[in-house]
Every structure is written in C-alpha cells, then in structure tokens.
Design a protein around this motif. Structure first.
Motif, PDB file in Angstrom:
ATOM      1  N   UNK A 171     -15.151  -1.599  11.806  1.00 21.80           N
ATOM      2  CA  UNK A 171     -15.687  -3.042  12.183  1.00 21.80           C
ATOM      3  C   UNK A 171     -16.572  -3.222  12.877  1.00 21.80           C
ATOM      4  N   UNK A 172     -16.841  -1.487  14.085  1.00 23.29           N
ATOM      5  CA  UNK A 172     -18.066  -1.291  14.779  1.00 23.29           C
ATOM      6  C   UNK A 172     -19.174  -1.248  13.861  1.00 23.29           C
ATOM      7  N   UNK A 209     -16.808  12.553  17.688  1.00 21.62           N
ATOM      8  CA  UNK A 209     -16.245  12.669  18.642  1.00 21.62           C
ATOM      9  C   UNK A 209     -15.670  10.435  18.794  1.00 21.62           C
ATOM     10  N   UNK A 210     -16.820   9.994  19.209  1.00 25.73           N
ATOM     11  CA  UNK A 210     -16.066   8.942  19.097  1.00 25.73           C
ATOM     12  C   UNK A 210     -15.748   7.921  17.855  1.00 25.73           C
ATOM     13  N   UNK A 211     -16.595   8.555  16.784  1.00 26.11           N
ATOM     14  CA  UNK A 211     -16.119   8.000  16.070  1.00 26.11           C
ATOM     15  C   UNK A 211     -14.588   7.716  15.594  1.00 26.11           C
ATOM     16  N   UNK A 212     -14.252   9.287  15.561  1.00 28.73           N
ATOM     17  CA  UNK A 212     -13.140   9.486  15.396  1.00 28.73           C
ATOM     18  C   UNK A 212     -11.777   8.882  16.472  1.00 28.73           C
ATOM     19  N   UNK A 246     -12.812   6.054   8.919  1.00 24.78           N
ATOM     20  CA  UNK A 246     -12.791   6.654   9.562  1.00 24.78           C
ATOM     21  C   UNK A 246     -11.721   5.065  10.017  1.00 24.78           C
ATOM     22  N   UNK A 247     -10.860   5.459  10.904  1.00 21.23           N
ATOM     23  CA  UNK A 247      -9.695   3.696  11.647  1.00 21.23           C
ATOM     24  C   UNK A 247     -10.637   2.516  11.758  1.00 21.23           C
TER      25      UNK A 247
END
Length: 814
Positions: free
Chosen positions: A737-738, A685-688, A731-732
């Motif tokens: 970047x993270x 959920x964090x990644x998405x 992913x976005x």
C-alpha cells in the motif's frame, strides 16, 4: 376660652316637648355638631339591670366616659350615666354631659390634661343645670387618684400588660389596627386600662386616643378602645381581625402578635410602680416607642428585664453614653453584669459594644462589671466577640478572681478540637486578658488555624483572627510557621491566602514559602516564566542550596503544578543544577516537560539526553522509553545515531511511550530514511517490518515540501526513490500500500512536471544504477504501465537475477 357644653336627657313633657333631647347647650353650637353628637352620647343600660333601681343600684351602673373625633376634626368628650326615671325612652332615662374640644387634628400639639383624666371629675353633671352650666375652660378637672387602687389593678392585670401596650402602640401607628375591647365588670377598671394606655403614649397621641368606658353594642362602636360588660364580650368571638379582646373574666390574654421589647419593658416598669420613668424617657429619645432608653432607665433603677430588654438597653447606651450620668451608668453596668440564665448571643454582643463605647471614657468602676460579663460569656459560650477588653480594663483583684473562676472552662474550650478556629483564637485573647497560661495549647490552636486559613481564607481571616494575630505575637509566629510548611505542600492555596485576604508577611517574618506565595501574583504577571521563577527565588530570601524545597514551591507557583515547556525546563535545569532538583523533587517536572512535549519539539529532544544522564536512577521505567525515543530523535537529526534505528523505534514503541516522543521518533526516522546517506539495512528493516504506523509516518515525510523539492531538482535522488519505491513487491500488504501511494501520489506528479531534459537526466541516473531501471522508468511513465510493471514484479522471486547497483535482489534494496 370657654368650652361649649351640651346636656342631653329624656325630659318630661313641657313647652319644648318630651323624650330624649338636648336640654342645655352653650350658645353658638352649630346644629350639625348637635346632630353628630346625638349619635355618640347615648346610653343603653346593662342587660340584667333592674328596671326600677334604687339609689345604691344606680351608683353601681357603669359610666360611659367617651372621647370621639368629630367630622370636622374636633373632639367631643362626654360622660353618660343612667338616671333610672323613664319618661318616654324604652331603656329608661340617662343624662349625658359633653364638652366640645374644638382644636382640630393636625392644627398643632394638643395641650392640657389628657381626656381620660376627667374620669371621676366633680365637674361632670348628673342632671341638666337649672341656671346654666358652670364655665369650663379645659377638660374637666381630674378626679381623685387612688394610687393604691391603681397599683392593685396593675398587679392584677400584670400578665396582660405587655400585650396590651403592644396593641396600644399599634393603634398609634396603624390606622387599620384592631380595636381594643376591655371586658370588665366595672367601668372604672376600663378607665384605668385607658389611663395606662395614655401613660405610655406620647402626650399628643394620648390626647387623640378615642375611647368609651362602656357600651352595650361594641360592634357599632368606632372608638379605638372600647369597654364592655362581661355579658357583651362573647358577641365578639371569632373576629380577631377586628378586635383584640382583654376579658378580665378569663385567665388568659390574647396571644402577642409579635415580640415587642418596648411594650414588655413598659409593662415591667408599671409593675415596679416606676411609671415616672415612662415620662422621663421622653427627654432621652426621639422615637416614642424606643425600647433602649426605657430599658436602660429600668435596669439602672434595678427593674429586672429579660434578655431582649437588656440587649436594647446596652445597644442604646453604647450609642448615647452621654445621656446617663456615671451613677446610672454604673447601675446599668451592674445590672447587665449579673448572672442570667436567659442571656442570648445578641445581648452578649450588645454588651460588648457598650463596653467598647465606655472603654477609656467611663471610670473603671463603671466598666469592670461589663468586662467581667464579656469574659465570662466568652468562656461560657466558647464564641468570644471581636471587641474584647484589654488587660488594663480590670483591676488586679477582679482579674485574679475571674482567672481562678474561668481557667478550667477556658482550657476546656481551647482544647476542643471541634470548635471553630476563630473562636479558639478569640479564647486565646481572653486568656491573655486574664493572664492565664495556656502555652501548652497554643501549638494545636495555631496548627488548626493555619489549616483553616488555607482552606477558607475569606471566611477565616475575619476581624477576630486579625485581632488575635495582631495582639498575640507568639500565636502569630506559630501560625506563620505552620502556614509556611503548608504552603510548601500546597503553594496554590498559599497564593490564594494572600490574594483574598489582607494578611501580609512583614520583614521580620522570614518564611520563604510564604514570601513567594505573597509575591506570586506580581511575579507571574509576565510572559517570561523562567524570569518569574528567578524573581520568586530571589524574594524567598534563602539560598537554593540551603533550602532546595523553595525551588519546588516556586515552580509550582509559576506553572501551577503543570510541567514547564521543554525549553523552559532546560533553562531551569541548567540554572539550578541536577542536585538541587534531585533534593527538591522537581526533576520529575523536568522529565514530564520532555515527555509531554508535542511532536517535533526540538528542545525536548535536546533535553532528554541531559535528563537521562543526570537522573539515571530517579527516572521510573514508565518514562524511560519516551526519553530514549527523544534521544534517538536528536541523534537521527543531528548526530551519530549508530545502527538499528528501526528496531530501536519499534522496540521502544512496544513499551507504551508518550505520543509526542513516539511521533517525533517516527518523523526523525522517516526523514533519515528519505535522506541520501541512509543505510540500506535500515530501509530494508522498514520494509520488512510491515508496520502500518511507521510506514504511514514514512509516507507523510515523503510528502513534505523538502522531499518534493529535492525530487524535482535532483535527478539522482529521483532515480534513487524510484528504485526504492519500486522494490520488494513481495513484501507485506502495508508496504504494498505504501509503495503504491508513494509512486502514484508523490513521484508521478513530480515526474510529470519535469521537462524532457530533466527526464533525460533522471534516466541517465537510472542507467548508472542498472540498465533495466531506465527501461522500467520509461515504461512506468506510460498510462497503465505501472499496473503491468507491478504484475511483472509480482512474478519474480528473490532468486531471480537483479539489475540495480543497490544492495539486494529483485532490482532494488531490501
């Protein structure tokens, strides 16, 4: 001793010559004195004088009586008169008779008759004596005093007397004072002016007042007072800085330079024909121009004075009550107490001071007129003085009369809401002295007085307010009641009242909010604010459960309207209980303490669930998200957190919580997602979410020393982080970047610090997770390898065959 005499005239031709010269001189007179005297005793007849006057006309010529101070400090008193016959002089003949007064200035007090009293003396000679001058041991004997003529003169010159006496006073005080010029058709009138001047001066100053009753050339005269004929007065116009001109031919006197109560009083005393008071006053006063004693004697003798004179008399008598006997004191009091249209505030205040000085000292008959005046003026002006008489200062008859006369005005003044509070409480004191019932007006006076005391304590709590609160117990009780209620709404103002004034609540004043305000400065001097709160509550004298509002007052005194710290709020909630806070309205301070706490405040996170449970109905919607975030923070750190953490955080953040709770929740969520027992679904959920703010918090948590140490010491944890941070390349951009930052900025520096043995242990952990992860890890370590690895990952799709043992595709958790 005998005084030296000089005779000067125009002598006919003879053995000693002719023309003006000294025709007779006492033995021993030095030539220098004669030369100086010759310049002072000349005589020039009036402009329109007849050239050949007869006996009657000669008698009408002005006489020049003069006093001059000579170069050696002695004085020369001379009389010059016109004789008519002219032997050689241009202006006709005259005769001067002079007496030398040898005592120099400053050698001691001059004694004897004043020089001006020599006017009209029979000892003046009109011609040179043939057998020698008669012996003179003092100033020539006074001439006959025509009291009726003097009284008529004073009455005619009455409007000018005050200004004249003020100018005479200035002559005695200022060496540079303007000369006084007296324009009169008769030189005897000038002499009377000078007599008046000397009468009000101290005797010694009158001895040295220089003058001439007549001169044709006032610009050349050096005397202090100069007499001239009407035709010579206009020559002085426009020289006000040099001369003060009193012209009897005109209807107006020169303007008074500045108010002079002494001069005005002296003028009125002379007009009342009581000049004896001017002499009597000298035994009462050390100062020659003190208006007070002269005004007091004048009033006691029934001489009317204006308000400044009455003020001076009252002030002087207040400081010298022993100087007058009771008869004169009573007369003075009656005069001061009479109705007057011009009475000003200074007179009212002075009369009050006199009354205070005479109270309990003089007989009641002396004080009653002053008491009546003080009370009457207090009602008339609406501004009573601080020093009011007591009820015992009036007899029953006078009190009853005054009460009947003053009650309507008193009630009207008390009912004036626009009046100053200190004036209204002073009027209450007046009502008490007069025994006038104004109980129906007390509540409003007390209410406005309390409001004013809180608004401006230093100004309002003056001597008048203190006296009223001390003398009127009912007023004090009402004011304190209202102050207590106002202090409950504004404790800071109540605290200022006690810090800036001497007002103190006694043991009998059981008013809890005021008691706490009075003790606030002492109680809050400690760093233990919860202890200070408990101390104030104990000093309130009431139970929290009986009077919950004292809790609100105490908290606002301790924290000055700001919320306490979260830890302090927890202790206060536990000590008082939710119900007291609910009734006191202080629950909001506790809620604000939690939601405004800085990020990472563990005590705020512990307090939030208590507040949500205790004040479920009171907490407004705008504060609830912050408390829920704090509750989630506590659960993520130490308790069962349920599921859907990321979604909860994002949903609550959308409701605009306070910064502290939001950042605390981010930090707790990130720490939990970096833990080994995290649910993979929350990580997915964090990644998405692709939420930049939340991912920034996650990246910050990954850089904490705890995570870095674990990466260095725990091969399984290092392997797990590698698989997570290498996953989801599709992913976005926020996650891209993270993960780049985490792999390059956090994991790579740690891996490079590992020994070969430690690296092998990491690879073994990766092998257990899936065979390809070890190969990927070895390739990632090579320089530039991650770029190729990223490109390879970018070419995969979610349907490709995965490798690792974590849930999800593409070789890592999703």
């Amino acid at each position: 001793m005998n005084l030296a005499q000089l005779h000067y005239t125009s002598a006919p031709p003879g053995p000693d010559g002719s023309g003006f010269r000294f025709t007779a001189v006492s033995p021993g007179v030095p030539a220098a004195l004669l030369r100086e005297a010759e310049q002072l005793i000349g005589y020039e007849p009036p402009r329109d004088a007849p050239s050949r006057p007869g006996p009657q006309e000669l008698a009408a010529f002005p006489q020049a009586l003069s006093l001059n101070v000579l170069a050696d400090g002695s004085r020369l008193l001379a009389r010059s008169v016109y004789t008519g016959a002219d032997y050689s002089g241009r202006w006709g003949n005259f005769h001067a008779h002079a007496v030398h007064l040898p005592q120099p200035a400053g050698s001691g007090p001059a004694v004897g008759e004043l020089p001006i009293t020599a006017w009209g003396s029979p000892q003046w000679a009109a011609s040179t004596p043939e057998t020698g001058a008669p012996v003179l041991a003092a100033v020539p004997a006074p001439g006959r005093l025509d009291r009726a003529a003097l009284a008529a003169f004073v009455a005619a010159r009455g409007p000018w007397l005050a200004a004249f006496f003020a100018d005479v006073r200035r002559l005695g005080e200022d060496p540079d004072a303007p000369q006084i010029v007296l324009v009169e058709a008769d030189s005897e009138a000038v002499a009377r002016w000078i007599m008046l001047a000397c009468s009000v001066l101290p005797h010694q100053r009158g001895q040295w007042l220089t003058f001439t009753t007549y001169t044709r050339r006032p610009q050349l005269a050096r005397q202090q007072i100069i007499g001239v004929m009407p035709e010579d007065g206009p020559s002085l116009a426009g020289q006000e800085h040099r001369y003060r001109v009193y012209d009897a031919t005109r209807s107006t006197a020169p303007a008074v330079l500045e108010p002079d109560v002494w001069a005005d009083t002296a003028a009125r005393v002379w007009q009342a024909r009581r000049q004896d008071l001017v002499a009597e006053v000298r035994r009462l006063s050390a100062g020659p121009y003190d208006a007070g004693p002269l005004a007091a004697l004048a009033l006691a003798e029934d001489i009317a004075l204006p308000s400044p004179g009455r003020s001076a008399a009252a002030d002087w008598a207040a400081g010298h009550r022993d100087a007058l006997d009771h008869v004169r004191l009573q007369s003075l009091a009656l005069a001061l107490g009479r109705p007057a249209q011009d009475r000003d505030p200074a007179e009212v205040a002075a009369t009050g001071r006199l009354l205070a000085a005479l109270d309990d000292w003089a007989p009641p008959a002396v004080c009653e007129p002053l008491v009546a005046l003080t009370l009457t003026e207090a009602v008339r002006t609406g501004a009573p003085p601080v020093d009011l008489p007591t009820a015992g200062a009036l007899g029953a008859a006078v009190r009853g009369r005054l009460a009947a006369e003053l009650e309507p005005g008193l009630r009207a003044a008390l009912g004036d809401a626009a009046a100053e509070p200190e004036h209204r409480v002073g009027l209450l004191r007046v009502a008490s002295v007069l025994a006038v019932d104004v109980g129906d007006l007390l509540p409003d006076v007390a209410r406005r007085s309390a409001q004013a005391l809180l608004a401006d304590p230093e100004r309002l709590y003056g001597s008048g307010m203190r006296a009223a609160l001390a003398e009127l117990p009912v007023l004090r009780a009402l004011v304190l009641d209202r102050l207590d209620a106002l202090a409950a709404g504004d404790p800071a103002a109540g605290r200022r009242l006690f810090e800036r004034t001497a007002l103190r609540a006694t043991a009998a004043d059981a008013r809890p909010h005021l008691r706490m305000c009075a003790e606030a400065a002492t109680a809050t001097a400690t760093a233990d604010r919860v202890g200070a709160l408990n101390a104030l509550l104990a000093r309130s004298g009431v139970s929290l459960y009986a009077e919950p509002l004292v809790l609100r007052t105490a908290m606002r005194l301790v924290w000055d309207g700001e919320p306490p710290g979260a830890g302090e709020a927890g202790l206060v909630l536990m000590a008082a209980g939710a119900q007291v806070h609910r009734e006191a309205g202080t629950w909001e301070l506790l809620v604000r303490a939690a939601v405004r706490a800085p990020a990472g405040d563990a005590e705020a996170a512990e307090l939030a669930p208590e507040l949500l449970g205790q004040f479920q109905e009171e907490i407004p919607a705008r504060l609830r998200p912050s408390l829920l975030l704090l509750e989630l923070t506590r659960n993520l750190r130490s308790g069962p957190a349920g599921g859907g953490w990321v979604r909860q955080v994002l949903d609550l953040r959308s409701l605009d919580p306070e910064p502290g709770p939001r950042e605390s929740a981010y930090a707790a969520l990130s720490a939990r997602l970096l833990a080994g027992d995290r649910p993979d679904s929350e990580l997915r959920a964090l990644i998405e979410s692709n939420d930049a703010e939340l991912l920034a918090a996650y990246r910050a948590a990954a850089r904490t020393p705890a995570v870095r140490d674990r990466l260095r010491l725990d091969p399984d944890y290092t392997a797990d982080c590698f698989t997570v941070w290498s996953s989801q390349p599709q992913a976005g951009p926020a996650w891209q970047e993270a993960r780049t930052d985490l792999l390059d900025g956090v994991l790579r520096p740690t891996v490079r610090s590992l020994t070969p043995t430690e690296l092998a242990e990491v690879e073994q952990s990766l092998t257990r997770l899936g065979g390809r992860w070890a190969d990927e890890f070895r390739g990632w370590q090579r320089p530039g390898a991650f770029g190729r690895l990223r490109e390879r990952f970018a070419g995969r799709r979610s349907g490709s065959a995965g490798g690792a043992g974590t849930a999800g595709g593409d070789g890592g958790p999703t």
